[in-house]
Write a protein that holds these residues in place. Structure first.
Motif: not given
Length: 89
Positions: A16, A18, A66, A79-83, A88
């Motif tokens: 994963r 981030r 992106r 697994t990719l998460e963007w901050d 939100d």
């Protein structure tokens, strides 16, 4: 897409990652991740930085790059998460 392409993208996630927006002063991005596969996150981080390093999220080129990062993560089964530092919606 050939059968080999399909078999490479199937299966459980291999790690994963981030991607964090650091702010308006370059470098704009930090990539943090973990994986049991040695070097996977480091190689992915290098590709993300090549695509996003000098692009803030409001830059029109950011949207295209992106999507490339997302496809790359799917190919690598990450697994990719963007901050982006935005609340939100």
């Amino acid at each position: 897409m050939s059968m080999t392409d399909l078999s490479e993208t199937e299966g459980p996630p291999r790690g994963r990652v981030r991607v964090i927006y650091l702010g308006p002063v370059a470098p704009h991005w930090d990539v943090q991740g973990e994986s049991e596969v040695r070097g996977l996150v480091d190689d992915f981080r290098a590709r993300v930085n090549a695509r996003l390093l000098l692009l803030p999220p409001h830059d029109p080129q950011f949207r295209r790059n992106r999507e490339r990062v997302v496809r790359d993560a799917e190919r690598e089964r990450l697994t990719l998460e963007w901050d982006l530092g935005l609340p939100d919606e």
